[in-house]
Design a protein around this motif. Sequence first.
Motif, PDB file in Angstrom:
ATOM      1  N   GLY A 181       0.810  -1.209   0.000  1.00 52.30           N
ATOM      2  CA  GLY A 181       0.000   0.000   0.000  1.00 52.30           C
ATOM      3  C   GLY A 181       0.842   1.257   0.000  1.00 52.30           C
ATOM      4  N   ILE A 182       0.464   2.224  -0.854  1.00 46.49           N
ATOM      5  CA  ILE A 182       1.260   3.434  -1.015  1.00 46.49           C
ATOM      6  C   ILE A 182       0.327   4.629  -1.193  1.00 46.49           C
ATOM      7  CG2 ILE A 182       1.485   3.086  -3.522  1.00 46.49           C
ATOM      8  CD1 ILE A 182       4.329   4.254  -3.311  1.00 46.49           C
ATOM      9  N   THR A 183       0.686   5.746  -0.566  1.00 46.69           N
ATOM     10  CA  THR A 183      -0.115   6.958  -0.681  1.00 46.69           C
ATOM     11  C   THR A 183       0.794   8.169  -0.519  1.00 46.69           C
ATOM     12  OG1 THR A 183      -2.166   8.029   0.047  1.00 46.69           O
ATOM     13  CG2 THR A 183      -0.748   7.100   1.767  1.00 46.69           C
ATOM     14  N   LEU A 184       0.199   9.367  -0.552  1.00 46.92           N
ATOM     15  CA  LEU A 184       0.953  10.608  -0.417  1.00 46.92           C
ATOM     16  C   LEU A 184       0.346  11.470   0.675  1.00 46.92           C
ATOM     17  CD1 LEU A 184       1.517  11.751  -4.105  1.00 46.92           C
ATOM     18  CD2 LEU A 184       3.321  11.181  -2.497  1.00 46.92           C
ATOM     19  N   THR A 185       1.206  12.190   1.409  1.00 43.81           N
ATOM     20  CA  THR A 185       0.732  13.200   2.350  1.00 43.81           C
ATOM     21  C   THR A 185       0.423  14.480   1.567  1.00 43.81           C
ATOM     22  OG1 THR A 185       2.876  14.228   2.779  1.00 43.81           O
ATOM     23  CG2 THR A 185       2.339  12.245   4.047  1.00 43.81           C
ATOM     24  N   PRO A 186      -0.252  15.439   2.196  1.00 41.53           N
ATOM     25  CA  PRO A 186      -0.451  16.734   1.530  1.00 41.53           C
ATOM     26  C   PRO A 186       0.855  17.441   1.202  1.00 41.53           C
ATOM     27  CG  PRO A 186      -1.994  16.487   3.345  1.00 41.53           C
ATOM     28  CD  PRO A 186      -1.026  15.338   3.446  1.00 41.53           C
ATOM     29  N   ASN A 187       1.945  17.044   1.862  1.00 40.83           N
ATOM     30  CA  ASN A 187       3.266  17.610   1.571  1.00 40.83           C
ATOM     31  C   ASN A 187       3.959  16.879   0.426  1.00 40.83           C
ATOM     32  OD1 ASN A 187       2.866  19.330   3.758  1.00 40.83           O
ATOM     33  ND2 ASN A 187       3.895  17.950   5.192  1.00 40.83           N
ATOM     34  N   ASP A 188       3.253  15.972  -0.218  1.00 38.31           N
ATOM     35  CA  ASP A 188       3.776  15.218  -1.359  1.00 38.31           C
ATOM     36  C   ASP A 188       4.895  14.255  -0.969  1.00 38.31           C
ATOM     37  OD1 ASP A 188       2.563  15.177  -3.853  1.00 38.31           O
ATOM     38  OD2 ASP A 188       4.293  16.032  -4.875  1.00 38.31           O
ATOM     39  N   GLU A 189       4.857  13.750   0.253  1.00 41.43           N
ATOM     40  CA  GLU A 189       5.789  12.717   0.677  1.00 41.43           C
ATOM     41  C   GLU A 189       5.094  11.360   0.581  1.00 41.43           C
ATOM     42  OE1 GLU A 189       8.730  14.462   3.973  1.00 41.43           O
ATOM     43  OE2 GLU A 189       6.628  14.633   4.534  1.00 41.43           O
ATOM     44  N   VAL A 190       5.823  10.371   0.107  1.00 45.69           N
ATOM     45  CA  VAL A 190       5.275   9.025  -0.042  1.00 45.69           C
ATOM     46  C   VAL A 190       5.211   8.333   1.309  1.00 45.69           C
ATOM     47  CG1 VAL A 190       5.818   6.703  -0.909  1.00 45.69           C
ATOM     48  CG2 VAL A 190       5.930   8.668  -2.451  1.00 45.69           C
ATOM     49  N   ILE A 191       4.087   7.684   1.585  1.00 47.57           N
ATOM     50  CA  ILE A 191       3.972   6.767   2.717  1.00 47.57           C
ATOM     51  C   ILE A 191       3.680   5.390   2.146  1.00 47.57           C
ATOM     52  CG2 ILE A 191       2.643   6.091   4.750  1.00 47.57           C
ATOM     53  CD1 ILE A 191       2.193   8.995   5.373  1.00 47.57           C
ATOM     54  N   VAL A 192       4.448   4.394   2.583  1.00 51.16           N
ATOM     55  CA  VAL A 192       4.297   3.034   2.075  1.00 51.16           C
ATOM     56  C   VAL A 192       4.333   2.059   3.237  1.00 51.16           C
ATOM     57  CG1 VAL A 192       6.786   2.766   1.672  1.00 51.16           C
ATOM     58  CG2 VAL A 192       5.155   1.368   0.360  1.00 51.16           C
ATOM     59  N   ASN A 193       3.587   0.977   3.115  1.00 53.05           N
ATOM     60  CA  ASN A 193       3.621  -0.064   4.130  1.00 53.05           C
ATOM     61  C   ASN A 193       4.332  -1.287   3.577  1.00 53.05           C
ATOM     62  OD1 ASN A 193       2.110  -2.581   5.646  1.00 53.05           O
ATOM     63  ND2 ASN A 193       2.382  -0.813   6.975  1.00 53.05           N
ATOM     64  N   THR A 194       5.153  -1.929   4.417  1.00 56.59           N
ATOM     65  CA  THR A 194       5.937  -3.086   4.020  1.00 56.59           C
ATOM     66  C   THR A 194       5.874  -4.130   5.132  1.00 56.59           C
ATOM     67  OG1 THR A 194       8.086  -2.595   5.041  1.00 56.59           O
ATOM     68  CG2 THR A 194       7.528  -1.364   3.042  1.00 56.59           C
ATOM     69  N   PHE A 195       6.647  -5.207   4.982  1.00 56.18           N
ATOM     70  CA  PHE A 195       6.723  -6.203   6.036  1.00 56.18           C
ATOM     71  C   PHE A 195       7.450  -5.675   7.280  1.00 56.18           C
ATOM     72  CE2 PHE A 195       6.134 -10.567   3.788  1.00 56.18           C
ATOM     73  CZ  PHE A 195       4.757 -10.421   3.953  1.00 56.18           C
ATOM     74  N   LYS A 196       8.006  -4.482   7.183  1.00 48.98           N
ATOM     75  CA  LYS A 196       8.686  -3.868   8.328  1.00 48.98           C
ATOM     76  C   LYS A 196       7.878  -2.715   8.930  1.00 48.98           C
ATOM     77  CE  LYS A 196      12.591  -6.232   8.324  1.00 48.98           C
ATOM     78  NZ  LYS A 196      13.061  -7.021   9.497  1.00 48.98           N
ATOM     79  N   GLY A 197       6.686  -2.454   8.395  1.00 46.39           N
ATOM     80  CA  GLY A 197       5.849  -1.389   8.937  1.00 46.39           C
ATOM     81  C   GLY A 197       5.649  -0.251   7.956  1.00 46.39           C
ATOM     82  N   PHE A 198       5.306   0.923   8.499  1.00 46.30           N
ATOM     83  CA  PHE A 198       5.093   2.126   7.696  1.00 46.30           C
ATOM     84  C   PHE A 198       6.397   2.908   7.551  1.00 46.30           C
ATOM     85  CE2 PHE A 198       0.590   1.750   9.113  1.00 46.30           C
ATOM     86  CZ  PHE A 198      -0.030   1.860   7.873  1.00 46.30           C
ATOM     87  N   PHE A 199       6.602   3.472   6.349  1.00 45.98           N
ATOM     88  CA  PHE A 199       7.758   4.319   6.091  1.00 45.98           C
ATOM     89  C   PHE A 199       7.333   5.538   5.292  1.00 45.98           C
ATOM     90  CE2 PHE A 199       9.484   0.135   6.849  1.00 45.98           C
ATOM     91  CZ  PHE A 199      10.561   0.400   7.687  1.00 45.98           C
TER      92      PHE A 199
END
Length: 314
Positions: A181-199
Motif C-alpha cells: 500500500g502506497i499513498t501521499l501526504t499533503p506535503n507530497d511525501e510518499v507513505i508506504v507499508n511493508t513487512f517492516k511497517g510504515f515508512f
Amino acid sequence: MSMKSIFVLLVLFIASWKLFAQEIDIDIAFRIEEKDLIPEGIAFDPKSRSFFVSSIHKNKIIRIDKDQRVTDFIGSGQEGIGQVLGMKAHHGKLWVCSNTGEGNPKGKSMVHAFDIASGVMSKKWILQSSGEIHLFNDLVIGKNGDVFISDSDYGAIYYVNTSVKNPELLIKDERLNYANGITLTPNDEVIVNTFKGFFKINTITREFKGLPFPNYYVIGIDGLSFYKQSLIGIQNITYPVCINQYNLNSSFDKIENARVLVSNHPLFDIPTTGVVVDDWFYFIANSQMSNLDQDEIKDPSKLKEVLIMKIKLN
C-alpha cells in the motif's frame, strides 16, 4: 512470529470484536456479476463518476459508470497489459500497474496510462531486468505528475513521468521488502507499508525513515489511502482481516492512534484495495484470491459475484 507481533494481533482481534458489535455504516455499493474476475485494484474518476476495477485473472480492466453499467474498459491483454493490480485516476487518465511472468526474472512490470474518455493508451513504461524479480503492486501520483510505484518483489519504490522512457529507481532498501500500500501526504511525501511497517519517503531528497506507531507493529497493509490527516488501510494477511484508520500527527511523521473500522465481516474474502470518494471508502470486499492458483481457478463452483462495499469515514 515474535511476541510483539502476537501481542499486536491479539489487541487488534479484541478491538475488532468490540467495534464490530457497534453500528457501523457499511453497505454494498454495487455488485459485479463476472464471478471469475479475481479483482485487485479499484480507482474512481470524479469527472465521469466512474469506478474502474482491475483483474489479475483476466488481465483486463472493467468500468462501472455512474448508472452502475458494467463494461470492459481495457480488454484482456490489450496493449500488452498483464495481471492488473493497483490503479489511480488522475486528470483524465487512468494509471495502471500490471505484470507478466510473476516471480520470473524474464517477466515484465509495467505502468500504462490510458485516456479515460477514449480508452486509448497514452503511454507505457516497461521494466524488464535480467536476473531481477519485480512486481509493480500499487501506485500514487504526485502534484507534479510523477507516479510512484511500490515494487513488492524487489523491495523498492520506482517512479515514472513523461520525461523518462522506462521506470526509474527511486529507492531500494531491505525495509521495503513486500512494499504494498502506497499513498501521499499533503506535503507530497510518499507513505508506504511493508513487512517492516510504515515508512515515509521524501521524493526530492530521497530521505527514508520509519513512520512510528509506538507499541504497535503494523504490516501487510493494502489499499492505502490518505484521508483528513489519517491513513485508511486494509489489513488482509493477518487475522482478523480488517479495515483500519491510522490517525497522524500534524506533521505526518507519527501515528498517534488507530481504530478498526470493520473486521471479519461475513462478506469478506480477501479484500484488497480501496479508494476514498466523498467521505466514503469504497473497496473490493471479496477478491477470492485464494481460489486462484498459477492463474487457474481452483474451484469454479465456489466463485461468487464480486462485491464492492463502502464504509462511511469521519
